[in-house]
Scaffold this motif. Sequence first.
Motif, PDB file in Angstrom:
ATOM      1  N   GLU A 321       1.846  -5.258   4.197  1.00 29.66           N
ATOM      2  CA  GLU A 321       0.827  -4.331   4.703  1.00 29.66           C
ATOM      3  C   GLU A 321       1.269  -2.876   4.606  1.00 29.66           C
ATOM      4  O   GLU A 321       0.477  -1.968   4.854  1.00 29.66           O
ATOM      5  N   GLY A 322       2.537  -2.641   4.262  1.00 28.83           N
ATOM      6  CA  GLY A 322       3.043  -1.280   4.131  1.00 28.83           C
ATOM      7  C   GLY A 322       3.340  -0.597   5.447  1.00 28.83           C
ATOM      8  O   GLY A 322       3.493   0.634   5.499  1.00 28.83           O
ATOM      9  N   ASP A 323       3.465  -1.371   6.528  1.00 31.33           N
ATOM     10  CA  ASP A 323       3.762  -0.801   7.841  1.00 31.33           C
ATOM     11  C   ASP A 323       5.279  -0.804   8.043  1.00 31.33           C
ATOM     12  O   ASP A 323       5.850  -1.670   8.705  1.00 31.33           O
ATOM     13  N   TYR A 324       5.947   0.197   7.465  1.00 29.89           N
ATOM     14  CA  TYR A 324       7.405   0.207   7.459  1.00 29.89           C
ATOM     15  C   TYR A 324       8.012   0.513   8.824  1.00 29.89           C
ATOM     16  O   TYR A 324       9.139   0.092   9.109  1.00 29.89           O
ATOM     17  N   ASN A 325       7.283   1.235   9.662  1.00 29.78           N
ATOM     18  CA  ASN A 325       7.790   1.464  11.022  1.00 29.78           C
ATOM     19  C   ASN A 325       7.852   0.145  11.792  1.00 29.78           C
ATOM     20  O   ASN A 325       8.801  -0.105  12.542  1.00 29.78           O
ATOM     21  N   GLU A 326       6.846  -0.695  11.591  1.00 28.05           N
ATOM     22  CA  GLU A 326       6.847  -2.009  12.233  1.00 28.05           C
ATOM     23  C   GLU A 326       7.957  -2.893  11.647  1.00 28.05           C
ATOM     24  O   GLU A 326       8.600  -3.652  12.380  1.00 28.05           O
ATOM     25  N   VAL A 327       8.185  -2.758  10.341  1.00 31.91           N
ATOM     26  CA  VAL A 327       9.274  -3.511   9.706  1.00 31.91           C
ATOM     27  C   VAL A 327      10.601  -3.167  10.379  1.00 31.91           C
ATOM     28  O   VAL A 327      11.378  -4.055  10.751  1.00 31.91           O
ATOM     29  N   LEU A 328      10.855  -1.867  10.554  1.00 34.40           N
ATOM     30  CA  LEU A 328      12.116  -1.453  11.174  1.00 34.40           C
ATOM     31  C   LEU A 328      12.211  -1.898  12.623  1.00 34.40           C
ATOM     32  O   LEU A 328      13.270  -2.340  13.081  1.00 34.40           O
TER      33      LEU A 328
END
Length: 481
Positions: A321-328
């Motif tokens: 989904e491109g939600d890199y803040n959530e990934v981190l």
Amino acid sequence: MTVGNMERAELFDAGSKGRGLRAAKELNTGEVIFSEPSFAAVVFDSLATQVCHSCFRHKANLHRCAQCKFAHYCDRTCQTACWNEHKQECGAIKKLGSAPSENIRLAARVLWRMHKDTGIASDSQLISVDQLQEHVADLAAEDFKQLRADVHKFLQYWSYGTRQHSVDYISHIFGIIKCNGFTLSDQRGLQAVGVGLFPNLCLVNHDCWPNCTVILNHGNQSAVSSALHSQRRIELRALGKIPEGEELTVSYVDFLNLSADRQKKLKERFHFDCTCEHCSKHIEDDLMTAGADSKPSADKVKEVTVFSKESLEKIEKSRVEGDYNEVLKLCYECLQKQENVLADTNLYKLQVLSIASEVLSYQRSFAKAADYAHRMVEGYRKLYHPNNAQLGMAIMRAGVTHWHAGQIEEGHSLICQAYRILMVTHGSNHAITKDLEGMRTQTELELKMFKQNKAAYQTMRDAALKNLSLNKSKCLRFIFK
């Protein structure tokens, strides 16, 4: 060494494994045992407009074939070089109205090539394409259903005058592709962009701890005349010294899986039971599932392992989904749970460390990324063969991360280590090795500056981070995309 030279390898009866190749003479570390151009190859459907259909390079602003409007090329030279492969395909796509899937396109290219060369394209090809293993009878019900659907679509697509083939023979070709198709990477070996068939390579048997590796060499496409272009080809390279008569092996799967999981993948995809030493003796399985040195209870390790599996599923969803803040956020939570419970060689911890380092590098939080990359590489070193290409690529990424973090001594050291590995696995002429050579030279210069005047180096580095130079920006794009 000429393309297709087979003086260093010979066909032999490998017993229960069937046919195999063995060393015809003693081989040295990094030596190219043989190179082989593709018999046929196609770009993946999803990348058809982003990758040249001739040289398989990623490139912006590709030129589209005016006839079929499907194939894309770097320029007119690449298009001319590919015309012999594309001309029947071009007419078939125009006739059908759209391009079929990559499997169907590859099967058609194989058959068109077989009509031209009767299944053997050169004197150095050891076996005809249609004599390769296919395992159609062993396919699972769902896979067999898909094969039949592909054959049906193929018959709609196929166009070659009055030359027709039976459904069984077409199924045989699809089975060969399924068992023997080799994934082709882009010019830097960082992304899978297509699939091809290499008959001699298909004769090299699997071992989870192999003595050889395979790399795609895109050849030289810089000449103005397409007649002077060198062929895209695979190179089989020795990972260490190989005595005369020893069987040549490559790994069909990534070693960083438990032996049971590797065996399962090999059985499902290639229809054989792996009995190599590392699978039979479950070598390194204990490290891949290990708990931390603090000796947590078995129940605690199991609990955190389950949590890690669930977290990785969520992480992957957020990545897509491109939600890199959530990934981190998810990575931090998972690493906190894993701390003092899972070892740094544990597969689940390595996966999280890799993702966290990659995303932090993408966000230019290099100091944090470098810490995770260092831990990841130390885990990889304990698991991978010292000349494994995946290890070399991981060390390269870690080196670049430390470089951008201003940790020039560690960065230069890691880049040199990666260069030594990739010289074995890729050779001096591969694009990524050339990139690494440039990085090695640059970091060596920066290291001298750092040792002479740390303050001046820090000023230079701060300026570079505010406005990354073209060379470093390019490096980030291809390493952390």
